[in-house]
Design an enzyme around this catalytic site. Structure first.
Site, PDB file in Angstrom:
ATOM      1  N   SER A  89       0.903  -1.240   0.088  1.00 63.80           N
ATOM      2  CA  SER A  89      -0.037   0.242   0.106  1.00 63.80           C
ATOM      3  C   SER A  89       0.785   0.916  -0.157  1.00 63.80           C
ATOM      4  CB  SER A  89      -0.893  -0.114   1.255  1.00 63.80           C
ATOM      5  OG  SER A  89      -0.219   0.410   2.352  1.00 63.80           O
ATOM      6  N   SER A  91       0.888   3.734   2.372  1.00 65.80           N
ATOM      7  CA  SER A  91       0.991   4.541   3.593  1.00 65.80           C
ATOM      8  C   SER A  91       2.185   5.195   3.898  1.00 65.80           C
ATOM      9  CB  SER A  91       0.354   3.447   4.672  1.00 65.80           C
ATOM     10  OG  SER A  91       1.465   2.453   4.956  1.00 65.80           O
ATOM     11  N   LYS A 146       5.331   0.900   9.514  1.00 66.83           N
ATOM     12  CA  LYS A 146       5.294   2.183   9.752  1.00 66.83           C
ATOM     13  C   LYS A 146       6.598   2.768  10.500  1.00 66.83           C
ATOM     14  CE  LYS A 146       0.862   1.757   8.832  1.00 66.83           C
ATOM     15  NZ  LYS A 146       0.267   2.280   7.727  1.00 66.83           N
ATOM     16  N   SER A 229      -2.779   6.694   5.747  1.00 62.62           N
ATOM     17  CA  SER A 229      -2.336   5.669   6.784  1.00 62.62           C
ATOM     18  C   SER A 229      -3.211   5.369   8.060  1.00 62.62           C
ATOM     19  CB  SER A 229      -1.048   6.231   7.507  1.00 62.62           C
ATOM     20  OG  SER A 229      -0.278   5.174   8.281  1.00 62.62           O
TER      21      SER A 229
END
Length: 270
Positions: A89, A91, A146, A229
């Site tokens: 993705s 994010s 992250k 996100s």
């Protein structure tokens, strides 16, 4: 459907190892005895092709003997050293692109047992700014990636798209407006602790504010694509036991199966 590859790898390594050991302990001696008896009956050493036929392993033993060392090496490397992941993705844009293949250091935050992920040898703790892979707290079968923003004991505040750590705003320097003539995205250079990195913010996205105190043994994480996100602002903290490792390099970019992989994309992650 999410397959637990670590569990499958552990089981495959265990089964092939047991079968190889079983053949070694129970059947290898019998094959040698059969060969010895055949040579005694012939009164001479048998030709090599005949020896090979007499001492030939069963298919399952031969397969296990061939596969166990390979599986064992893969298990050790993947569980304790380095594991590859693909970014699914956006994010973490602009740091990581969709289709990037990354390498994750599995021992940086301590040696952990495969499958159960229990830490057996502590080494380092995450520091602010690290890009980490972890098991999603709401579904541990799914891996997320992250950036660490808050450490245990920190008070994290997010206001007007700026991060405050223990009351101190984290520096953001505007680098570009994208596209230049009708900007929708702002590109900033942000500094978290000693780590400088780039982030995106969406001009049209609403400001989201909140304040969180990070519990002991847990971490507050956010994506670099701040307005796109799903991170700690929405589902909470990442416990230490769910950490998988520290992402340290992109080794290839391959956005779709039908595209040509870009092996020149290798770069360090910061």
């Amino acid at each position: 459907m999410n397959f637990d590859f670590a569990l499958i790898l552990v089981l495959a390594t265990f089964v092939t190892g047991v079968l190889w050991l079983l053949d070694t302990l129970l059947f290898a001696g019998g094959r040698k005895s059969t060969l010895l008896a055949a040579e005694q009956a012939a009164g001479e050493e048998l030709p090599e092709d005949v020896k090979e036929t007499v001492t030939r392993m069963s298919w399952w033993a031969d397969f296990s003997k061939s596969m166990f060392p390979v599986l064992a090496v893969v298990l050790v490397v993947r569980s304790f050293l380095v594991e590859p992941f693909q970014i699914p993705s956006g994010s973490m844009l602009p740091t990581l692109q969709i289709g990037d293949f990354i390498l994750v250091n599995k021992y940086h935050y301590g040696l952990r047992l495969p499958v159960v992920n229990a830490k057996v040898v502590p080494i380092n703790d995450p520091v602010r700014g690290d890009v980490v892979v972890f098991k999603y707290p709401n579904d541990p079968a799914v891996n997320y990636i992250k950036r660490v923003v808050g450490l245990p004991g920190d008070i994290i505040r997010y206001k007007d798209k700026v991060i405050y750590v223990n009351g101190e705003p984290q520096v953001q320097d505007l680098l570009a407006q994208l596209p230049p003539r009708a900007p929708e995205i702002l590109l900033y250079n942000e500094k978290l602790g000693d780590v400088a990195h780039e982030i995106y913010t969406d001009i049209k996205a609403p400001n989201r504010s909140g304040e969180w105190t990070v519990p002991k043994g847990q971490y507050f994480v956010m994506g670099d694509n701040r307005d796109n996100s799903n991170d700690s602002r929405y589902w909470g903290f990442v416990p230490d036991e769910l950490l998988v490792g520290k992402a340290f390099a992109v080794w290839m970019h391959w956005p779709t199966f039908f595209s040509v992989p870009d092996v020149t994309a290798m770069r360090a992650i910061r």
